[in-house]
Write a protein that holds these residues in place. Structure first.
Motif, PDB file in Angstrom:
ATOM      1  N   GLU A   1       0.816  -1.207   0.000  1.00 40.82           N
ATOM      2  CA  GLU A   1       0.000   0.000   0.000  1.00 40.82           C
ATOM      3  C   GLU A   1       0.853   1.262   0.000  1.00 40.82           C
ATOM      4  O   GLU A   1       0.336   2.362  -0.109  1.00 40.82           O
TER       5      GLU A   1
ATOM      6  N   VAL B   1       0.684  -6.243   4.349  1.00 44.58           N
ATOM      7  CA  VAL B   1      -0.488  -5.382   4.560  1.00 44.58           C
ATOM      8  C   VAL B   1      -1.582  -5.710   3.548  1.00 44.58           C
ATOM      9  O   VAL B   1      -2.719  -5.255   3.682  1.00 44.58           O
TER      10      VAL B   1
ATOM     11  N   ARG C   1      -1.582  -4.477   9.954  1.00 50.10           N
ATOM     12  CA  ARG C   1      -1.316  -3.046   9.807  1.00 50.10           C
ATOM     13  C   ARG C   1      -0.887  -2.469  11.150  1.00 50.10           C
ATOM     14  O   ARG C   1      -1.620  -2.578  12.137  1.00 50.10           O
TER      15      ARG C   1
ATOM     16  N   HIS D   1     -10.823  -0.648  13.399  1.00 52.27           N
ATOM     17  CA  HIS D   1      -9.464  -1.042  13.007  1.00 52.27           C
ATOM     18  C   HIS D   1      -8.896  -2.147  13.883  1.00 52.27           C
ATOM     19  O   HIS D   1      -9.005  -2.100  15.100  1.00 52.27           O
ATOM     20  N   LEU D   2      -8.257  -3.098  13.226  1.00 53.67           N
ATOM     21  CA  LEU D   2      -7.509  -4.130  13.912  1.00 53.67           C
ATOM     22  C   LEU D   2      -6.077  -4.102  13.380  1.00 53.67           C
ATOM     23  O   LEU D   2      -5.846  -3.696  12.232  1.00 53.67           O
TER      24      LEU D   2
ATOM     25  N   PHE E   1      -6.091  -8.403  10.682  1.00 49.79           N
ATOM     26  CA  PHE E   1      -7.453  -8.656  10.194  1.00 49.79           C
ATOM     27  C   PHE E   1      -7.388  -9.531   8.956  1.00 49.79           C
ATOM     28  O   PHE E   1      -6.318  -9.745   8.387  1.00 49.79           O
TER      29      PHE E   1
ATOM     30  N   GLU F   1      -9.282 -10.586  -1.277  1.00 49.42           N
ATOM     31  CA  GLU F   1      -8.836  -9.749  -2.396  1.00 49.42           C
ATOM     32  C   GLU F   1      -8.971 -10.474  -3.735  1.00 49.42           C
ATOM     33  O   GLU F   1      -8.085 -11.223  -4.124  1.00 49.42           O
TER      34      GLU F   1
ATOM     35  N   TYR G   1      -0.531   2.172  -7.322  1.00 45.97           N
ATOM     36  CA  TYR G   1      -0.810   1.217  -8.403  1.00 45.97           C
ATOM     37  C   TYR G   1      -2.133   1.481  -9.148  1.00 45.97           C
ATOM     38  O   TYR G   1      -2.546   0.719  -9.996  1.00 45.97           O
TER      39      TYR G   1
ATOM     40  N   GLU H   1     -16.043   2.613   5.353  1.00 42.48           N
ATOM     41  CA  GLU H   1     -15.405   1.874   4.257  1.00 42.48           C
ATOM     42  C   GLU H   1     -15.362   0.372   4.554  1.00 42.48           C
ATOM     43  O   GLU H   1     -14.832  -0.065   5.556  1.00 42.48           O
TER      44      GLU H   1
ATOM     45  N   VAL I   1     -14.945  -1.797   1.545  1.00 43.44           N
ATOM     46  CA  VAL I   1     -14.149  -2.278   0.417  1.00 43.44           C
ATOM     47  C   VAL I   1     -13.301  -1.127  -0.123  1.00 43.44           C
ATOM     48  O   VAL I   1     -13.758   0.011  -0.203  1.00 43.44           O
ATOM     49  N   GLY I   2     -12.059  -1.456  -0.479  1.00 41.61           N
ATOM     50  CA  GLY I   2     -11.215  -0.515  -1.212  1.00 41.61           C
ATOM     51  C   GLY I   2     -10.669  -1.244  -2.426  1.00 41.61           C
ATOM     52  O   GLY I   2     -10.188  -2.365  -2.297  1.00 41.61           O
ATOM     53  N   GLY I   3     -10.778  -0.639  -3.600  1.00 39.23           N
ATOM     54  CA  GLY I   3     -10.281  -1.330  -4.784  1.00 39.23           C
ATOM     55  C   GLY I   3      -9.979  -0.361  -5.905  1.00 39.23           C
ATOM     56  O   GLY I   3     -10.118   0.853  -5.734  1.00 39.23           O
TER      57      GLY I   3
ATOM     58  N   GLY J   1      -9.218  -5.090  -9.192  1.00 38.76           N
ATOM     59  CA  GLY J   1      -9.488  -5.918  -8.013  1.00 38.76           C
ATOM     60  C   GLY J   1      -9.870  -5.050  -6.835  1.00 38.76           C
ATOM     61  O   GLY J   1      -9.880  -3.829  -6.927  1.00 38.76           O
ATOM     62  N   PHE J   2     -10.186  -5.713  -5.748  1.00 43.27           N
ATOM     63  CA  PHE J   2     -10.522  -4.959  -4.540  1.00 43.27           C
ATOM     64  C   PHE J   2     -10.196  -5.782  -3.306  1.00 43.27           C
ATOM     65  O   PHE J   2      -9.922  -6.983  -3.408  1.00 43.27           O
TER      66      PHE J   2
ATOM     67  N   ARG K   1     -15.068  -6.263   8.891  1.00 47.02           N
ATOM     68  CA  ARG K   1     -16.066  -5.201   8.706  1.00 47.02           C
ATOM     69  C   ARG K   1     -17.355  -5.791   8.134  1.00 47.02           C
ATOM     70  O   ARG K   1     -18.447  -5.351   8.464  1.00 47.02           O
TER      71      ARG K   1
ATOM     72  N   ILE L   1     -15.284  -3.779  16.231  1.00 45.69           N
ATOM     73  CA  ILE L   1     -14.611  -4.817  15.447  1.00 45.69           C
ATOM     74  C   ILE L   1     -13.899  -5.851  16.340  1.00 45.69           C
ATOM     75  O   ILE L   1     -13.694  -6.995  15.934  1.00 45.69           O
TER      76      ILE L   1
HETATM   77  O1  4AD Z   1      -8.417  -0.006   1.427  1.00 47.40           O
HETATM   78  P1  4AD Z   1      -7.344  -0.998   1.728  1.00 47.40           P
HETATM   79  O2  4AD Z   1      -6.141  -0.523   2.437  1.00 47.40           O
HETATM   80  O3  4AD Z   1      -6.979  -1.649   0.322  1.00 47.40           O
HETATM   81  C1  4AD Z   1      -5.992  -2.552   0.088  1.00 47.40           C
HETATM   82  O4  4AD Z   1      -5.313  -3.087   0.919  1.00 47.40           O
HETATM   83  C2  4AD Z   1      -5.916  -2.964  -1.349  1.00 47.40           C
HETATM   84  N1  4AD Z   1      -4.616  -3.622  -1.567  1.00 47.40           N
HETATM   85  C3  4AD Z   1      -7.068  -3.879  -1.676  1.00 47.40           C
HETATM   86  C4  4AD Z   1      -7.082  -4.327  -3.115  1.00 47.40           C
HETATM   87  O5  4AD Z   1      -7.361  -3.519  -3.978  1.00 47.40           O
HETATM   88  N2  4AD Z   1      -6.775  -5.583  -3.364  1.00 47.40           N
HETATM   89  O6  4AD Z   1      -7.966  -2.197   2.553  1.00 47.40           O
HETATM   90  C5  4AD Z   1      -9.047  -2.927   2.040  1.00 47.40           C
HETATM   91  C6  4AD Z   1     -10.113  -3.125   3.114  1.00 47.40           C
HETATM   92  C7  4AD Z   1     -10.709  -1.839   3.662  1.00 47.40           C
HETATM   93  O7  4AD Z   1     -11.718  -1.346   2.823  1.00 47.40           O
HETATM   94  C8  4AD Z   1     -11.230  -2.293   4.991  1.00 47.40           C
HETATM   95  O8  4AD Z   1     -12.480  -2.971   4.845  1.00 47.40           O
HETATM   96  C9  4AD Z   1     -10.205  -3.315   5.408  1.00 47.40           C
HETATM   97  O9  4AD Z   1      -9.533  -3.754   4.255  1.00 47.40           O
HETATM   98  N3  4AD Z   1      -9.226  -2.767   6.347  1.00 47.40           N
HETATM   99  C10 4AD Z   1      -9.228  -3.022   7.675  1.00 47.40           C
HETATM  100  N4  4AD Z   1     -10.030  -3.780   8.437  1.00 47.40           N
HETATM  101  C11 4AD Z   1      -9.757  -3.839   9.745  1.00 47.40           C
HETATM  102  N5  4AD Z   1      -8.725  -3.200  10.337  1.00 47.40           N
HETATM  103  C12 4AD Z   1      -7.878  -2.430   9.606  1.00 47.40           C
HETATM  104  N6  4AD Z   1      -6.845  -1.831  10.198  1.00 47.40           N
HETATM  105  C13 4AD Z   1      -8.117  -2.323   8.211  1.00 47.40           C
HETATM  106  N7  4AD Z   1      -7.495  -1.667   7.201  1.00 47.40           N
HETATM  107  C14 4AD Z   1      -8.188  -1.951   6.088  1.00 47.40           C
END
Ligand code: 4AD
Ligand code: MG
Length: 477
Positions: A164, A203, A227, A236-237, A240, A244, A378, A400, A402-404, A444-445, A451, A462
């Protein structure tokens, strides 16, 4: 005689002359009625003890938390609340539980207290239900992707890459911390470390996942991610689980379609399989809501919320539109937000995300086309040169989930971006190879599994949806 699960006994079609059940005593009433739970269902089976013919010594040992084996006839229950009960003819105490000392008393405990007893909280109704729901959701994830022909990829937990680029990583080393080897420049000599280089806990499995998508077409990961962000929040954890998926030839719209379909599928699957547990959790949430002032209470029950997600399309909104909405919103004008939105380019905080979902749109929202400089390296740069093909899915009560993104498939553009952000090209030589050999549009996401479990169970912290939460200052158990 092999013991039968309480769930099967309660669902029996007939009475049975002799059955055996094993489990843990939840309560023992009137020296006669054991409420026995074995984890197979939220429901207890009532076991009626013939107290006149049971030694006083044994009766005393039937305490909350004790493990027991009961044998007897499965008969129709005269009492209300259950169809069947066991008329006990033989009772064996398998493991005593000191009633004075057992922390899980048959009464309401605070969630904080239960967190401190995470090894025993799973013996309560709520945590039994949550953990069964979590298990079924995990299975649904595999079922969804396997049915669609995705390949399950196990990406490494230990890695040299910061996927990331956010620098929130736990370092992995076998070097002696009190006597670190130094190189000529006086820096730590990682050549002497276990892997001969600096390594971290992952991560995200995305970068490795992308290399597999560029061969297998459609893949998914489902594993633990770490993380080291010092966010002590209820979302946040430090450890977790993330899911993906990564798909070759998918653009951002295909990616949104996949995410929406996937989330709806796993929720539907779990509602079908876990109706009793969800009913219980719905009641738990309703009780919790009653403690809140009227204005803060949710308008929908848990099952209504889940059905709402199944029945409604997620609202797709560009970042730019979202900023306009937020800028003109009442909490922004009245300075009720902690972070006031003044201009395009601002990163959205969870208060903004929740405003959009809970107050403005009142449904799940997919935000897309974010400013490039608040997103990871990326992501595919848009023609405007300032936004990227990113998407975040925002859920009510969660923010949030999903992040993608669509990935930057153009080698030159990607390298330039990495240079600008100071990301080591040599470290990611293998990632860049996917852009040098047969590159193509792909997307991808990542979905944070906990969550999702939060949303489905209606829990609000959480820490209560993962067996043993890891958070700043806490790695007990
Ligand atoms: O948005 P994030 O950081 O995205 C990625 O890691 C990309 N590489 C994903 C991808 O495109 N393949 O994290 C994705 C999701 C978040 O939307 C959230 O739901 C969860 O991971 N997440 C956490 N859940 C719990 N504790 C945390 N500290 C989290 N950080 C992210
Ligand atoms: Mg994110």
């Amino acid at each position: 005689m092999r013991h039968t699960k309480v769930k099967s006994l309660l669902n029996s079609e007939t009475t049975i002359s002799e059955v055996n059940a094993k489990g843990w005593v939840r309560t023992f009433r009137n020296n006669q009625f054991i409420a026995l739970n074995d984890g197979s269902t939220i429901n207890n089976i009532q076991c009626v003890v013939d107290f006149e013919n049971t030694p006083e010594e044994t009766l005393k040992r039937i305490t909350t938390g004790a493990a027991v084996s009961v044998t007897g006839a499965l008969v129709e229950s005269k009492g209300a609340g259950q169809k069947y009960e066991i008329q006990v003819s033989k009772l064996e105490i398998l493991g005593d539980s000191d009633a004075e000392k057992f922390p899980m008393q048959p009464k309401k405990h605070s969630l904080e207290f239960l967190r401190e007893n995470a090894h025993l909280r799973v013996r309560t109704n709520a945590f039994g239900a949550i953990m069964r729901v979590r298990s079924v959701l995990a299975f649904a994830v595999h079922q969804y992707f396997q049915e669609k022909g995705f390949v399950y990829v196990n990406t490494p937990v230990i890695t040299g890459a910061d996927a990331e680029g956010a620098g929130e990583m736990f370092q992995v080393t076998s070097l002696p911390l009190d006597n670190l080897p130094k190189n000529e420049g006086g820096n730590i000599d990682y050549k002497k470390d276990f892997f001969g280089k600096h390594t971290n806990l992952t991560v995200s499995g995305q970068l490795e996942g992308e290399t597999f998508a560029m061969a297998l077409g459609q893949i998914y990961t489902f594993g633990p991610t770490f993380r080291a962000e010092n966010s002590n929040t209820s979302r946040h954890l430090a450890e977790f689980w993330m899911i993906e998926p990564e798909v070759a030839f998918n653009d951002l719209n295909d990616n949104m379609d996949l995410a929406e379909d996937f989330i709806q599928y796993v929720i539907k699957y779990t509602m079908d399989k876990c109706s009793e547990d969800l009913k219980f959790l719905e009641g738990r949430l309703a009780d919790e809501e009653k403690q809140k002032p009227q204005a803060e209470r949710s308008e929908m029950s848990l099952l209504e919320k889940l059905n709402f997600v199944l029945e409604n399309n997620f609202k797709r909104v560009s970042y730019t539109e979202a900023i306009d909405i937020l800028r003109d919103s009442t909490p922004n004008k009245k300075k009720k937000f902690s972070y006031i939105i003044n201009e395009w380019g601002a990163d959205l905080q969870s208060e903004h995300e929740r405003y959009l979902v809970e107050k403005h749109f009142k449904c799940p929202v997919i935000l897309f086309d974010y400013p490039a400089n608040i997103k990871a390296f990326y992501m595919r740069l848009n023609e405007d040169g300032k936004t990227v093909r990113a998407m975040d899915i925002l859920f009510p009560g969660i923010g949030e989930i999903v992040g993608g993104s669509q990935r930057e498939e153009r080698y030159d553009v990607l390298v330039e971006k990495m240079k600008a952000l100071g990301i080591d090209e040599e470290e990611l030589w293998w990632y860049l190879d996917t852009r040098r050999f047969g590159s193509a549009v792909h997307s991808g996401f990542g979905l944070g599994f906990e969550r999702l479990v939060l949303f489905v169970t209606g829990m609000t912290n959480i820490r209560d949806v993962i067996p043993f939460p890891r958070t700043p200052q806490n790695a007990e158990f």
